[in-house]
Scaffold this active site. Sequence first.
Site, PDB file in Angstrom:
ATOM      1  NE  ARG A   1      -3.690  -0.126   1.970  1.00 52.39           N
ATOM      2  CZ  ARG A   1      -4.669  -0.041   3.010  1.00 52.39           C
ATOM      3  NH1 ARG A   1      -4.777  -0.850   4.176  1.00 52.39           N
ATOM      4  NH2 ARG A   1      -5.544   1.142   2.921  1.00 52.39           N
TER       5      ARG A   1
ATOM      6  CE  LYS B   1      -9.962   2.828   1.200  1.00 53.70           C
ATOM      7  NZ  LYS B   1      -9.356   3.745   2.207  1.00 53.70           N
TER       8      LYS B   1
ATOM      9  CG  ASP C   1     -13.687   2.043   5.197  1.00 49.78           C
ATOM     10  OD1 ASP C   1     -12.918   1.907   4.359  1.00 49.78           O
ATOM     11  OD2 ASP C   1     -13.622   2.321   6.306  1.00 49.78           O
TER      12      ASP C   1
HETATM   13  C1  S3P Z   1      -9.671   5.395   8.099  1.00 51.07           C
HETATM   14  C2  S3P Z   1      -9.854   6.071   6.896  1.00 51.07           C
HETATM   15  C3  S3P Z   1     -10.052   5.470   5.594  1.00 51.07           C
HETATM   16  C4  S3P Z   1     -10.475   3.977   5.771  1.00 51.07           C
HETATM   17  C5  S3P Z   1      -9.920   3.056   6.817  1.00 51.07           C
HETATM   18  C6  S3P Z   1      -9.859   3.944   7.937  1.00 51.07           C
HETATM   19  C7  S3P Z   1      -9.402   6.138   9.316  1.00 51.07           C
HETATM   20  O1  S3P Z   1      -8.693   5.228   4.637  1.00 51.07           O
HETATM   21  O2  S3P Z   1     -10.774   3.361   4.487  1.00 51.07           O
HETATM   22  O3  S3P Z   1     -10.557   1.939   6.875  1.00 51.07           O
HETATM   23  O4  S3P Z   1      -9.588   5.364  10.420  1.00 51.07           O
HETATM   24  O5  S3P Z   1      -8.892   7.129   9.249  1.00 51.07           O
HETATM   25  P1  S3P Z   1      -8.113   6.407   4.048  1.00 51.07           P
HETATM   26  O6  S3P Z   1      -7.621   7.590   4.915  1.00 51.07           O
HETATM   27  O7  S3P Z   1      -7.055   5.801   3.388  1.00 51.07           O
HETATM   28  O8  S3P Z   1      -9.222   7.087   3.165  1.00 51.07           O
END
Ligand code: S3P
Length: 407
Positions: A121, A321, A294
């Site tokens: 990632r 993801k 999500d």
């Molecule tokens: C999250 C932000 C999201 C989400 C992840 C949890 C967080 O990711 O997809 O499951 O807790 O800040 P991104 O910041 O990459 O959008």
Amino acid sequence: MQKRISPAASVSGSITLPGDKSISHRYAMIAAISEGETLIHNYSTGADCHSTLGCVRALGIEAEERGTDVRIRGRGLDGLRAPAGDLDAGNSGSTIRMLSGILAAQPFRSRLFGDESLSRRPMQRIMQPLAAMGAKIAGRDGKFPPLEIEGGPLHPIDYVSPVASAQVKTCVLFAGLFAGGTTSVTEPVRSRDHSEIALREFGADVRVEREKVSIAGRPRLTGRELTVPADLSSAAFFIAAALMLPGSSLSIRGVGLNPTRSALLDFLVGEILVRHSLLAGGVIEKGLTAALIDEIPVLAVLGAVTRDGLTVRDAAELRIKETDRIRTVAENLRRMGVDAEELPDGLAVPGLQRLHAGEFDSYGDHRIAMAFAVGALAARGDSVIHGADAASVSFPGFWDTLAGITD
Ligand code: S3P
């Protein structure tokens, strides 16, 4: 591990879900750099949030677990200790990205690594702003974990983020805690605001002005007692099951309905006592995509049984993801006999389709395992979910909870 899922006529009863994953991570990290003790009730049972606790402990912080209560003895902004070994973020993007903001400011070196999925990632999204603050941070091939961070003094920045990502925003705000002056992050669309709220709860000075969030450096953070609400993203699977199966009536207790996360409910339903409904379907795009990011895997499954189908756009983030969720969703939908078109930045799933039983693969992604378990409930015949254990990343009790509500 594989799980056999038989079709269900309905889902009914009342369920309690684990503590919100996003909030649990933040409380644990902020508690570690606050002064005094923090008691967190209903901490997420998911493996991801345990990766965060493991890292926090490796940084010299006592974190004692009793059931879902976690007691953290914070050592203040300057109290972390150099870890004896590498820090293991497991499968957790939140752990590696958000903790990096704190580690960048420490007077020691640290190395963060993760599992195979996390190792693929992208990390430039946090490496760039941290470097702009003066941090020395290197990654494999310049962009992937493991990350080597040589902490040191940071200076504040006014960061304009090209992505709406709460992990990036949090990383920069956490780093800003250690910089003298005010650090700010401006996003193209506002992402979930759990960090802003949690930081304020611990005593930080956080200001929000439209898409811009600012934090004053060197605050006095103090430990406190907090309760994590149930995870709306975990609730999404059960909401979808109840909407899909005729005769369902399911009540979900204690869910956190933070407006930056509850777009799911605006999109689907008006109350969280969920009954079967014929759903219209629709288009998820722009700001709504960021708010529902999500939940898209399970919404895509649901989309196939809506009247108009579901189109998702502006969701290129899904490709980075835990898996490429556009591909893993489309692949499993096809195995379900569902027509689905993969778009560069989303999916198009026509409505009024029948779901067929089959063999589905989580590809090691918790939300894919759970989304297709829900789809399998509405299929004709028994299905198998391969890699079902992935659910434990956010929800170890998922399979038991599911078995407990199906009729
Ligand atoms: C999250 C932000 C999201 C989400 C992840 C949890 C967080 O990711 O997809 O499951 O807790 O800040 P991104 O910041 O990459 O959008």
